[in-house]
Scaffold this motif. Structure first.
Motif, PDB file in Angstrom:
ATOM      1  N   ARG A 408      10.141   7.341   3.672  1.00  0.00           N
ATOM      2  CA  ARG A 408      10.326   5.992   3.147  1.00  0.00           C
ATOM      3  C   ARG A 408      10.410   6.049   1.624  1.00  0.00           C
ATOM      4  O   ARG A 408       9.610   6.737   0.964  1.00  0.00           O
ATOM      5  CB  ARG A 408       9.168   5.087   3.566  1.00  0.00           C
ATOM      6  N   ASP A 409      11.353   5.322   1.062  1.00  0.00           N
ATOM      7  CA  ASP A 409      11.585   5.327  -0.377  1.00  0.00           C
ATOM      8  C   ASP A 409      10.355   4.789  -1.108  1.00  0.00           C
ATOM      9  O   ASP A 409       9.888   3.687  -0.816  1.00  0.00           O
ATOM     10  CB  ASP A 409      12.803   4.455  -0.686  1.00  0.00           C
ATOM     11  N   PRO A 410       9.793   5.525  -2.071  1.00  0.00           N
ATOM     12  CA  PRO A 410       8.635   5.019  -2.821  1.00  0.00           C
ATOM     13  C   PRO A 410       8.917   3.722  -3.569  1.00  0.00           C
ATOM     14  O   PRO A 410       7.970   3.002  -3.924  1.00  0.00           O
ATOM     15  CB  PRO A 410       8.339   6.161  -3.806  1.00  0.00           C
ATOM     16  N   ALA A 411      10.210   3.403  -3.783  1.00  0.00           N
ATOM     17  CA  ALA A 411      10.560   2.168  -4.485  1.00  0.00           C
ATOM     18  C   ALA A 411      10.668   0.962  -3.550  1.00  0.00           C
ATOM     19  O   ALA A 411      11.015  -0.146  -3.985  1.00  0.00           O
ATOM     20  CB  ALA A 411      11.883   2.347  -5.231  1.00  0.00           C
ATOM     21  N   THR A 412      10.340   1.145  -2.273  1.00  0.00           N
ATOM     22  CA  THR A 412      10.396   0.029  -1.316  1.00  0.00           C
ATOM     23  C   THR A 412       9.438  -1.079  -1.750  1.00  0.00           C
ATOM     24  O   THR A 412       8.260  -0.813  -2.009  1.00  0.00           O
ATOM     25  CB  THR A 412      10.012   0.513   0.094  1.00  0.00           C
ATOM     26  N   PRO A 413       9.901  -2.328  -1.820  1.00  0.00           N
ATOM     27  CA  PRO A 413       9.011  -3.420  -2.249  1.00  0.00           C
ATOM     28  C   PRO A 413       7.934  -3.736  -1.203  1.00  0.00           C
ATOM     29  O   PRO A 413       8.117  -3.509  -0.002  1.00  0.00           O
ATOM     30  CB  PRO A 413       9.967  -4.614  -2.409  1.00  0.00           C
ATOM     31  N   PHE A 414       6.813  -4.246  -1.685  1.00  0.00           N
ATOM     32  CA  PHE A 414       5.771  -4.748  -0.788  1.00  0.00           C
ATOM     33  C   PHE A 414       5.290  -6.101  -1.293  1.00  0.00           C
ATOM     34  O   PHE A 414       5.436  -6.449  -2.476  1.00  0.00           O
ATOM     35  CB  PHE A 414       4.580  -3.782  -0.687  1.00  0.00           C
ATOM     36  N   ALA A 415       4.697  -6.886  -0.377  1.00  0.00           N
ATOM     37  CA  ALA A 415       3.982  -8.122  -0.725  1.00  0.00           C
ATOM     38  C   ALA A 415       2.674  -8.094   0.051  1.00  0.00           C
ATOM     39  O   ALA A 415       2.675  -8.012   1.285  1.00  0.00           O
ATOM     40  CB  ALA A 415       4.799  -9.357  -0.362  1.00  0.00           C
ATOM     41  N   ALA A 423      -5.710 -22.518   0.520  1.00  0.00           N
ATOM     42  CA  ALA A 423      -5.659 -22.964  -0.880  1.00  0.00           C
ATOM     43  C   ALA A 423      -5.890 -21.813  -1.841  1.00  0.00           C
ATOM     44  O   ALA A 423      -5.361 -21.801  -2.956  1.00  0.00           O
ATOM     45  CB  ALA A 423      -6.698 -24.061  -1.115  1.00  0.00           C
ATOM     46  N   GLU A 424      -6.674 -20.816  -1.429  1.00  0.00           N
ATOM     47  CA  GLU A 424      -6.996 -19.689  -2.303  1.00  0.00           C
ATOM     48  C   GLU A 424      -6.030 -18.511  -2.125  1.00  0.00           C
ATOM     49  O   GLU A 424      -6.320 -17.380  -2.530  1.00  0.00           O
ATOM     50  CB  GLU A 424      -8.429 -19.218  -2.063  1.00  0.00           C
ATOM     51  N   GLN A 425      -4.858 -18.735  -1.545  1.00  0.00           N
ATOM     52  CA  GLN A 425      -3.889 -17.657  -1.315  1.00  0.00           C
ATOM     53  C   GLN A 425      -3.539 -16.941  -2.623  1.00  0.00           C
ATOM     54  O   GLN A 425      -3.333 -17.562  -3.661  1.00  0.00           O
ATOM     55  CB  GLN A 425      -2.612 -18.213  -0.687  1.00  0.00           C
ATOM     56  N   ARG A 426      -3.483 -15.594  -2.546  1.00  0.00           N
ATOM     57  CA  ARG A 426      -2.961 -14.776  -3.636  1.00  0.00           C
ATOM     58  C   ARG A 426      -1.944 -13.799  -3.062  1.00  0.00           C
ATOM     59  O   ARG A 426      -2.106 -13.295  -1.942  1.00  0.00           O
ATOM     60  CB  ARG A 426      -4.074 -13.972  -4.313  1.00  0.00           C
ATOM     61  N   VAL A 427      -0.909 -13.511  -3.832  1.00  0.00           N
ATOM     62  CA  VAL A 427       0.113 -12.561  -3.425  1.00  0.00           C
ATOM     63  C   VAL A 427       0.261 -11.517  -4.522  1.00  0.00           C
ATOM     64  O   VAL A 427       0.425 -11.861  -5.703  1.00  0.00           O
ATOM     65  CB  VAL A 427       1.468 -13.253  -3.176  1.00  0.00           C
ATOM     66  N   VAL A 428       0.181 -10.253  -4.143  1.00  0.00           N
ATOM     67  CA  VAL A 428       0.418  -9.150  -5.066  1.00  0.00           C
ATOM     68  C   VAL A 428       1.685  -8.430  -4.619  1.00  0.00           C
ATOM     69  O   VAL A 428       1.840  -8.129  -3.426  1.00  0.00           O
ATOM     70  CB  VAL A 428      -0.778  -8.176  -5.083  1.00  0.00           C
ATOM     71  N   THR A 429       2.594  -8.179  -5.534  1.00  0.00           N
ATOM     72  CA  THR A 429       3.856  -7.518  -5.204  1.00  0.00           C
ATOM     73  C   THR A 429       4.011  -6.251  -6.039  1.00  0.00           C
ATOM     74  O   THR A 429       3.335  -6.058  -7.056  1.00  0.00           O
ATOM     75  CB  THR A 429       5.050  -8.445  -5.465  1.00  0.00           C
ATOM     76  N   GLY A 430       4.905  -5.418  -5.592  1.00  0.00           N
ATOM     77  CA  GLY A 430       5.180  -4.173  -6.309  1.00  0.00           C
ATOM     78  C   GLY A 430       5.979  -3.245  -5.425  1.00  0.00           C
ATOM     79  O   GLY A 430       6.675  -3.686  -4.500  1.00  0.00           O
ATOM     80  N   THR A 431       5.870  -1.940  -5.686  1.00  0.00           N
ATOM     81  CA  THR A 431       6.569  -0.942  -4.887  1.00  0.00           C
ATOM     82  C   THR A 431       5.565  -0.124  -4.097  1.00  0.00           C
ATOM     83  O   THR A 431       4.384  -0.034  -4.446  1.00  0.00           O
ATOM     84  CB  THR A 431       7.399  -0.006  -5.784  1.00  0.00           C
ATOM     85  N   LEU A 432       6.071   0.514  -3.050  1.00  0.00           N
ATOM     86  CA  LEU A 432       5.214   1.326  -2.185  1.00  0.00           C
ATOM     87  C   LEU A 432       4.446   2.370  -2.988  1.00  0.00           C
ATOM     88  O   LEU A 432       3.268   2.633  -2.709  1.00  0.00           O
ATOM     89  CB  LEU A 432       6.074   1.996  -1.107  1.00  0.00           C
TER      90      LEU A 432
END
Length: 486
Positions: A408-415, A423-432
């Protein structure tokens, strides 16, 4: 300033109009709705109007209603039991009301309570069962609002239940002449399997269950269990059927992650029992206790709800619990819920599938029943698919290393979505490649769901709920470790 006149206290009454003549003055869209309702009640409808809307003219041509052409004539009221004035002319409507009063004919003037001697309430219909709501003409929008609420709360199968009881009414009275015994019988019937069988469309089995209940008279009520998906946390995502079952439950066995907002929708006097599995605890022993509690309360004649976060059949052990109920001969039903992957992705602005990026989606859990690692890493490492991991935030470094090792490509996005839909939802994004470090830097904790794949990159632009997604570089400079975050 003088006070407005008091809203009249109306006497509630359901009119039998079958075969009786009713006059409708007017032939527009509003009149058409009244005509349809009157025909549904079996009335002989006559309509008086200079011109006819095409749909009303079609009813005249089909011989279903009479037509008096021209302007209102008081003689149209001869032999009428009821008149409905539905024109856009206040003068004509007043003339109809005055003529009806002189002839002692009940009159309903649409949207004019003062001219009406009878009013048409907002109605909720379930076959022969009708619930009427009236504000006496003083607050029609409130009556409409209450009707809309009841429409969501009352199951359509109530119509079938009403019809069954109507056809069996004489037999019930003969079998149980004492009113107290009849009341006890109805309590048993409504708490038993008959309503649920009708809801599932199993009419033959419902009739057999009715016969069994009638033969037992006022005996002991049989318990039953509903396996209900509570969704991911937002109470607005609970299904209507789930809400209805919660309002019927005597006992609710719920997971730790079922939100307090969802639990607040339960019946006030229901017994709430938390049966959540603790991190690091003996999950097998906990599951065995859940099975025992389900059987115990159902055998005691209780209406039991097993309330699970998300959907009970997606990593929720719902199948194991139904197997236990089936083995003990306990009646059950399943109410699906919105599973966490679907809800968290939607609330994070991530489409799980996309024609350009992902033609499939996989729901993955970390461990098998015996604690082994059942994951097919080569299959998960393939491109153009979305992976949704129901695994919280532990083991992210192992997940990254295995996926990258298998291609799997290390640059694959994640959320990574924490407390999704709440109400307290948080989302962190980046790459694998930076997944474990990003989770640790922002101290992401369970409940959290990981979405991995090209579609996860949409979170940066399509997010709509809660604060904007965070990236690794947004984290404060702290010494938080991955182990602490997990």
């Amino acid at each position: 300033m003088s006070s407005p006149p008091a809203t009249p206290q109306l006497f509630p009454l359901f009119a039998d109009l079958k075969g009786r003549r009713v006059l409708v003055v007017g032939a527009g869209s509003i009149a058409r709705r009244k005509i349809d309702a009157l025909l549904g009640a079996g009335a002989r409808v006559a309509v008086g109007s200079p011109a006819l809307e095409p749909s009303v003219a079609a009813l005249v041509d089909a011989g279903r209603i009479e037509h008096y052409p021209g302007r209102f004539d008081p003689n149209w009221l001869n032999d009428a039991w009821l008149v409905v004035a539905a024109t856009d002319s206040p003068i004509t409507n007043r003339a109809v009301a005055t003529a009806a009063e002189a002839r002692r004919v009940w009159a309903n003037v649409v949207d004019d309570a003062e001219l009406s001697s009878v009013q048409v309430p907002s109605r909720v219909e379930r076959g022969p069962l009708q619930i009427a709501i009236s504000s006496g003409g003083g607050a029609p929008m409130l009556a409409r609002h209450l009707r809309e609420q009841l429409e969501t709360q009352l199951d359509e199968s109530l119509g079938d239940l009403t019809e069954l009881l109507r056809t069996q009414r004489r037999r019930i009275r003969q079998r149980l002449p004492d009113i107290a015994a009849r009341r006890a019988f109805f309590e048993r019937l409504l708490a038993g399997p008959v309503p649920g069988l009708l809801r599932r469309g199993n009419h033959a089995e419902a009739e057999r269950a009715f016969e069994k209940t009638l033969s037992e008279g006022a005996g002991t009520t049989a318990g039953r269990v509903a396996l209900v998906g509570a969704g991911p946390g937002d109470p607005g995502l609970l299904t209507l059927r789930g809400l209805r079952v919660l309002n019927e439950a005597d006992v609710i066995l719920h997971d730790r992650l079922v939100s307090t907002e969802v639990l607040a929708l339960a019946r006030r006097d229901a017994e709430l029992i938390e049966v959540g599995k603790q991190v690091g605890g003996d999950h097998h022993a906990t599951q065995s206790r859940i099975h025992a509690l389900l059987v115990e309360h159902a055998r005691a004649g209780k209406r039991v709800v097993r309330l699970k976060g998300g959907d009970p059949f997606v990593f929720g052990r719902g199948g194991e619990e139904l197997e236990t109920l089936h083995a003990h001969g306990i009646d059950f039903e399943v109410v699906p819920g919105i599973t966490a992957a679907v809800a968290c992705a939607a609330y994070a602005g991530v489409p799980l599938t996309h024609r350009e990026h992902a033609q499939s989606v996989r729901f993955v859990t970390a461990l098998g029943r015996d604690g082994s690692d059942p994951i097919d890493w080569p299959a998960l490492a393939r491109e153009r698919q979305t992976l949704a991991f129901y695994m919280g935030v532990s083991g992210l470094d192992r997940l990254r290393d295995n996926l990258v090792a298998h291609g799997r490509d290390p640059a694959t996005p994640f959320a990574l979505v924490e407390n999704g839909t709440r109400a307290e939802q948080r989302v962190v994004t980046g790459t694998l490649a930076e997944l474990p470090e990003a989770a640790a830097a922002h101290a992401i904790r369970a409940p959290a769901l990981l979405i991995l794949g090209e579609v996860a990159g949409s979170a940066a632009t399509l997010h709509w709920f809660g604060p904007r997604p965070l990236r690794l570089e947004d984290a404060p400079a702290t010494g938080t470790s991955i182990a602490q975050a997990a």
